[in-house]
Scaffold this motif. Structure first.
Motif, short mmCIF file in Angstrom:
data_model
loop_
_atom_site.label_atom_id
_atom_site.label_comp_id
_atom_site.label_asym_id
_atom_site.label_seq_id
_atom_site.Cartn_x
_atom_site.Cartn_y
_atom_site.Cartn_z
N ARG A 57 0.79 -1.23 0.02
CA ARG A 57 -0.03 -0.18 0.01
C ARG A 57 0.97 1.28 -0.08
O ARG A 57 0.55 2.21 -0.72
CB ARG A 57 -0.96 0.17 1.22
CG ARG A 57 -1.92 1.25 1.32
CD ARG A 57 -2.79 1.04 2.76
NE ARG A 57 -3.39 2.20 3.25
CZ ARG A 57 -4.58 2.51 2.74
NH1 ARG A 57 -5.28 1.43 1.85
NH2 ARG A 57 -5.13 3.39 3.04
N THR A 58 2.05 1.38 1.05
CA THR A 58 2.83 2.47 0.93
C THR A 58 3.63 2.55 -0.47
O THR A 58 3.87 3.74 -0.88
CB THR A 58 3.62 2.22 1.97
OG1 THR A 58 4.19 0.98 2.19
CG2 THR A 58 2.98 2.64 3.33
N THR A 59 3.89 1.40 -1.06
CA THR A 59 4.61 1.34 -2.20
C THR A 59 3.89 2.25 -3.43
O THR A 59 4.52 2.86 -4.17
CB THR A 59 5.16 -0.18 -2.57
OG1 THR A 59 6.08 -0.44 -1.75
CG2 THR A 59 5.61 -0.02 -3.97
N ARG A 60 2.54 1.86 -3.33
CA ARG A 60 1.91 2.21 -4.47
C ARG A 60 1.52 3.62 -4.13
O ARG A 60 1.70 4.55 -5.14
CB ARG A 60 0.45 1.56 -4.52
CG ARG A 60 0.44 0.01 -5.11
CD ARG A 60 -0.89 -0.66 -5.14
NE ARG A 60 -0.97 -1.91 -5.34
CZ ARG A 60 -0.97 -2.03 -6.63
NH1 ARG A 60 -0.71 -1.42 -7.76
NH2 ARG A 60 -0.85 -3.63 -6.98
N ALA A 61 1.33 4.07 -3.02
CA ALA A 61 1.24 5.64 -2.71
C ALA A 61 2.44 6.24 -3.17
O ALA A 61 2.46 7.58 -3.68
CB ALA A 61 0.94 5.88 -1.39
N ALA A 62 3.69 5.89 -2.72
CA ALA A 62 4.80 6.24 -3.18
C ALA A 62 5.03 6.51 -4.56
O ALA A 62 5.64 7.64 -4.94
CB ALA A 62 6.21 5.45 -2.51
N LEU A 63 4.93 5.56 -5.30
CA LEU A 63 5.27 5.54 -6.70
C LEU A 63 3.98 6.39 -7.22
O LEU A 63 4.59 7.32 -8.40
CB LEU A 63 4.67 4.16 -7.39
CG LEU A 63 5.82 3.07 -7.13
CD1 LEU A 63 5.50 1.80 -7.46
CD2 LEU A 63 7.13 3.63 -7.83
#
Lengths: 203, 203, 203
Positions: free
Chosen positions: C99-105
């Motif tokens: 979830r955090t990876t998708r937000a960061a990307l």
């Protein structure tokens, strides 16, 4: 066994290592870490930097003073072809990298085994050199004189003497004391089947 | 839920694991490690020996005495197809290797989860068996009797009972207590989208 | 050096990283960890989750309260494109995942550097995001408010300020204090040969 005979035995073992797990057999032959007089398997914290780069050779030792790299360069200056560098020092700093790898390859050194860390891992990978170490960090030791070479060294709790047979594969590293190599290694080589993954006795 | 129903649920979960991170969902469903009555995620020191070999199965436990392998062989002798061996013991010695891997594959055991170390990693890789362990070393435990099988076991601070559902993937291992599997696993399987990498809720 | 100039320097460095070991050169330029006023190489326990994903960017910091994820989400809400998230917290829990990876990307964030653990490693791998962390576990922190963002943070014993230049590659992570970047980075970029693996000075 004379030194040239021991070096020839190390060469033969070196060629037999790929695709096998012979450090495990050597650890079994040494007697499960009971020996009080040197040698044995290094503990699990010592890992190959890259996999599938097994090696066997006679130890040249370097004992750095604090975080100073002098002893590493001094050991490189006297290491013969086919030897394995065994280097003490704290795990907080890198005592091996691209420069030392290039020097080692130029001399025909087979591998470096470090209580400390390694760096320049992209370069070491491209150069194809075998390193076993306790970690990776960009932080290098300093280029200062100091330390000692060709002294007995305790690495991960295992006592290593210059000239001991040092063997590494994806399982880790085993140190075979020079005086026990003639008893252990020829018997191991004779027992080798030609196929990969022979049935093992333990575990 | 009867034992055969639980085993069937483990089988269904086992087939759903590849390409997902379901141990994370299971850890969330268990409640973030708060449970005082067993189960939960093993801590970060437990790593898959090779990646992309997820597994789910019911625990058969082995508690070695000191560094003796007897309990591991005894557990292998009674492990049913589809089970996962969970093995205690110190991190200093290898309690798993080629011989145990071949025996496990012969019985249809799905994986081994070890508090201790593994060895024969080339052979284990070629044989395609899933191992989660705390490290790798050539130094094996001894082939002696002793220890206990099918006893409750604390592994990395997590209490595991025989018959608990043990699930592993590249994130590590989660132990689902047998009595909570019926509450947690069917709901997880129903919620699965068919695509890889579903949107996750945390973090 | 103004903030936009520093960001442009980070961009230029980011593009120069692939195939090199520039964190090692940056660590040397910083002076071997002697600095008492912030910056330096993170210790060996901080490892890239996947290899060959180097990054450089300006730090946005998050200091979670206990195991609560609130500060991570708050930092994501304000992180500009090209930044690197630096996140404190205990190594026992995962503070980063799919979830955090998708937000960061979605925001153009370049990487996450964590004192804690990561999870959802299959998803993070497929999404191609750079993570440096102290371990992997399925056990996540909790989705609760709390903690602080854009505060000075001690990560692995290295002091990181918001806006510091954070650089990572397969050797680990180096933090270059913002006020030292103008002295160090342009000189490094000018000295770069076009070939891979330039000869290194130490070790």
């Amino acid at each position: 066994m004379t030194d040239p005979e021991l070096a020839a035995l190390a060469d033969e073992l070196h060629r037999a290592l790929p695709g096998r797990d012979l450090t495990c057999d050597l650890s079994d032959a040494l007697g499960h870490g009971e020996s009080q007089d040197g040698g044995g398997a290094l503990p699990p914290g010592f890992r190959p930097l890259h996999s599938r780069r097994p090696f066997a050779g006679l130890a040249v030792t370097a004992s750095p003073q604090d975080t100073e790299l002098g002893a590493v360069y001094a050991a490189l200056d006297l290491a013969p072809a086919g030897s394995v560098l065994v280097i003490g020092g704290p795990a907080t700093h890198a005592f091996w990298g691209e420069r030392t790898t290039r020097a080692a390859l130029g001399r025909g050194v087979r591998a470096a085994v470090l209580a400390g860390a390694c760096r320049d891992v992209s370069a070491v990978h491209h150069l194809g050199f075998a390193v076993v170490c306790s970690g990776v960090t960009p932080l290098a030791g300093r280029r200062r004189e100091g330390g000692a070479v060709q002294v007995p060294l305790a690495v991960g709790g295992v006592l290593v003497y210059p000239g001991d047979l040092v063997v590494g594969d994806d399982n880790g590293v085993v140190v075979v004391p020079a005086r026990r190599a003639a008893e252990i290694v020829p018997a191991l080589l004779r027992a080798l089947p030609s196929a990969l993954s022979p049935d093992r006795s333990t575990p």
